[in-house]
Design a protein around this motif. Sequence first.
Motif, mmCIF file in Angstrom:
data_model
loop_
_atom_site.group_PDB
_atom_site.id
_atom_site.type_symbol
_atom_site.label_atom_id
_atom_site.label_comp_id
_atom_site.label_asym_id
_atom_site.label_seq_id
_atom_site.Cartn_x
_atom_site.Cartn_y
_atom_site.Cartn_z
ATOM 1 N N PRO A 1 -31.933 -14.980 38.539
ATOM 2 C CA PRO A 1 -32.272 -14.560 39.897
ATOM 3 C C PRO A 1 -31.469 -15.321 40.946
ATOM 4 O O PRO A 1 -31.323 -16.542 40.853
ATOM 5 C CB PRO A 1 -33.766 -14.886 40.009
ATOM 6 N N GLY A 2 -30.968 -14.589 41.908
ATOM 7 C CA GLY A 2 -30.220 -15.216 42.983
ATOM 8 C C GLY A 2 -29.576 -14.186 43.886
ATOM 9 O O GLY A 2 -29.579 -12.985 43.597
ATOM 10 N N LEU A 3 -29.037 -14.680 44.984
ATOM 11 C CA LEU A 3 -28.326 -13.812 45.926
ATOM 12 C C LEU A 3 -27.005 -13.356 45.322
ATOM 13 O O LEU A 3 -26.339 -14.114 44.624
ATOM 14 C CB LEU A 3 -28.071 -14.546 47.240
ATOM 15 N N ARG A 4 -26.631 -12.128 45.634
ATOM 16 C CA ARG A 4 -25.345 -11.563 45.233
ATOM 17 C C ARG A 4 -24.650 -11.107 46.521
ATOM 18 O O ARG A 4 -24.639 -9.916 46.841
ATOM 19 C CB ARG A 4 -25.518 -10.391 44.266
ATOM 20 N N PRO A 5 -24.118 -12.061 47.315
ATOM 21 C CA PRO A 5 -23.550 -11.716 48.617
ATOM 22 C C PRO A 5 -22.338 -10.791 48.533
ATOM 23 O O PRO A 5 -21.973 -10.170 49.532
ATOM 24 C CB PRO A 5 -23.174 -13.071 49.218
ATOM 25 N N GLN A 6 -21.736 -10.650 47.353
ATOM 26 C CA GLN A 6 -20.633 -9.712 47.208
ATOM 27 C C GLN A 6 -21.088 -8.265 47.402
ATOM 28 O O GLN A 6 -20.292 -7.390 47.698
ATOM 29 C CB GLN A 6 -19.909 -9.891 45.862
ATOM 30 N N TYR A 7 -22.399 -8.011 47.245
ATOM 31 C CA TYR A 7 -22.944 -6.664 47.461
ATOM 32 C C TYR A 7 -23.447 -6.514 48.894
ATOM 33 O O TYR A 7 -23.137 -5.558 49.558
ATOM 34 C CB TYR A 7 -24.058 -6.362 46.459
ATOM 35 N N ASN A 8 -24.300 -7.431 49.333
ATOM 36 C CA ASN A 8 -24.709 -7.547 50.740
ATOM 37 C C ASN A 8 -25.479 -8.854 50.903
ATOM 38 O O ASN A 8 -25.864 -9.480 49.924
ATOM 39 C CB ASN A 8 -25.478 -6.310 51.257
ATOM 40 N N SER A 9 -25.705 -9.251 52.133
ATOM 41 C CA SER A 9 -26.263 -10.583 52.397
ATOM 42 C C SER A 9 -27.693 -10.778 51.891
ATOM 43 O O SER A 9 -28.120 -11.912 51.688
ATOM 44 C CB SER A 9 -26.197 -10.898 53.891
ATOM 45 N N ASN A 10 -28.448 -9.702 51.671
ATOM 46 C CA ASN A 10 -29.827 -9.811 51.187
ATOM 47 C C ASN A 10 -30.009 -9.279 49.767
ATOM 48 O O ASN A 10 -31.138 -9.040 49.347
ATOM 49 C CB ASN A 10 -30.785 -9.069 52.129
ATOM 50 N N TYR A 11 -28.930 -9.094 49.034
ATOM 51 C CA TYR A 11 -29.011 -8.546 47.673
ATOM 52 C C TYR A 11 -29.437 -9.667 46.728
ATOM 53 O O TYR A 11 -28.647 -10.489 46.295
ATOM 54 C CB TYR A 11 -27.651 -7.989 47.253
ATOM 55 N N TYR A 12 -30.738 -9.693 46.406
ATOM 56 C CA TYR A 12 -31.314 -10.713 45.533
ATOM 57 C C TYR A 12 -31.667 -10.037 44.217
ATOM 58 O O TYR A 12 -32.503 -9.119 44.178
ATOM 59 C CB TYR A 12 -32.561 -11.324 46.175
ATOM 60 N N ALA A 13 -31.015 -10.438 43.132
ATOM 61 C CA ALA A 13 -31.174 -9.716 41.876
ATOM 62 C C ALA A 13 -31.171 -10.645 40.674
ATOM 63 O O ALA A 13 -30.747 -11.797 40.749
ATOM 64 C CB ALA A 13 -30.051 -8.693 41.730
ATOM 65 N N ALA A 14 -31.644 -10.086 39.553
ATOM 66 C CA ALA A 14 -31.570 -10.734 38.252
ATOM 67 C C ALA A 14 -31.159 -9.675 37.243
ATOM 68 O O ALA A 14 -31.544 -8.505 37.372
ATOM 69 C CB ALA A 14 -32.911 -11.336 37.866
ATOM 70 N N PHE A 15 -30.377 -10.093 36.254
ATOM 71 C CA PHE A 15 -29.856 -9.172 35.242
ATOM 72 C C PHE A 15 -30.167 -9.703 33.849
ATOM 73 O O PHE A 15 -30.031 -10.899 33.586
ATOM 74 C CB PHE A 15 -28.326 -9.057 35.367
ATOM 75 N N VAL A 16 -30.560 -8.791 32.963
ATOM 76 C CA VAL A 16 -30.786 -9.136 31.562
ATOM 77 C C VAL A 16 -30.180 -8.043 30.682
ATOM 78 O O VAL A 16 -29.951 -6.924 31.131
ATOM 79 C CB VAL A 16 -32.288 -9.297 31.234
ATOM 80 N N ILE A 17 -29.947 -8.397 29.433
ATOM 81 C CA ILE A 17 -29.496 -7.424 28.434
ATOM 82 C C ILE A 17 -30.704 -7.118 27.552
ATOM 83 O O ILE A 17 -31.283 -8.014 26.932
ATOM 84 C CB ILE A 17 -28.332 -7.972 27.591
ATOM 85 N N GLY A 18 -31.091 -5.839 27.508
ATOM 86 C CA GLY A 18 -32.248 -5.409 26.730
ATOM 87 C C GLY A 18 -31.933 -5.199 25.262
ATOM 88 O O GLY A 18 -30.803 -5.440 24.811
ATOM 89 N N PRO A 19 -32.908 -4.709 24.496
ATOM 90 C CA PRO A 19 -32.775 -4.584 23.049
ATOM 91 C C PRO A 19 -31.576 -3.762 22.560
ATOM 92 O O PRO A 19 -31.013 -4.074 21.526
ATOM 93 C CB PRO A 19 -34.090 -3.919 22.618
ATOM 94 N N ASP A 20 -31.189 -2.722 23.284
ATOM 95 C CA ASP A 20 -30.058 -1.892 22.855
ATOM 96 C C ASP A 20 -28.762 -2.269 23.563
ATOM 97 O O ASP A 20 -27.788 -1.528 23.507
ATOM 98 C CB ASP A 20 -30.355 -0.402 23.094
ATOM 99 N N GLY A 21 -28.741 -3.406 24.244
ATOM 100 C CA GLY A 21 -27.532 -3.847 24.926
ATOM 101 C C GLY A 21 -27.382 -3.317 26.335
ATOM 102 O O GLY A 21 -26.342 -3.511 26.968
ATOM 103 N N HIS A 22 -28.417 -2.658 26.857
ATOM 104 C CA HIS A 22 -28.370 -2.135 28.219
ATOM 105 C C HIS A 22 -28.501 -3.274 29.234
ATOM 106 O O HIS A 22 -29.252 -4.225 29.018
ATOM 107 C CB HIS A 22 -29.489 -1.122 28.461
ATOM 108 N N ASN A 23 -27.777 -3.163 30.344
ATOM 109 C CA ASN A 23 -27.844 -4.124 31.436
ATOM 110 C C ASN A 23 -28.991 -3.703 32.355
ATOM 111 O O ASN A 23 -28.898 -2.679 33.040
ATOM 112 C CB ASN A 23 -26.517 -4.152 32.192
#
Length: 123
Positions: free
Chosen positions: A91-113
């Motif tokens: 979890p964290g800011l992703r300012p490359q997308y926009n100044s308030n883009y706060y996201a987290a990413f995981v890889i699920g069971p089939d490799g999906h992002n």
Amino acid sequence: MFDHVVFGVSDYEASKTFFIKALEPLGVEVLSEGPLGVELCHPDGNSSLCIRRVEETPAHFHLAFTADSRDQVERFYQAAIAAGAQDNGAPGLRPQYNSNYYAAFVIGPDGHNIEAVCHEPEA
């Protein structure tokens, strides 16, 4: 924009368990389950996610869920990791997308992002 999204998974039980646990902090619940698979939805939502049993290994894709708060993003991430996901961006800011883009990413069971994102400023 979408009414529903349907995708196949190679290990139905593992994927169903993962998505139920990972999306619970976002308020997503099982709407129905039958021989084809399971449909997940926010109780007052108009769109749903449908997971289907398939024989072949599905192609990887990116799926982002809206979070109402940064806390929900963090709880999604913790729940997804506890459900067996691999970290793909804490979890964290992703300012490359926009100044308030706060996201987290995981890889699920089939490799999906799988992502949870909040576009709201910090409370």
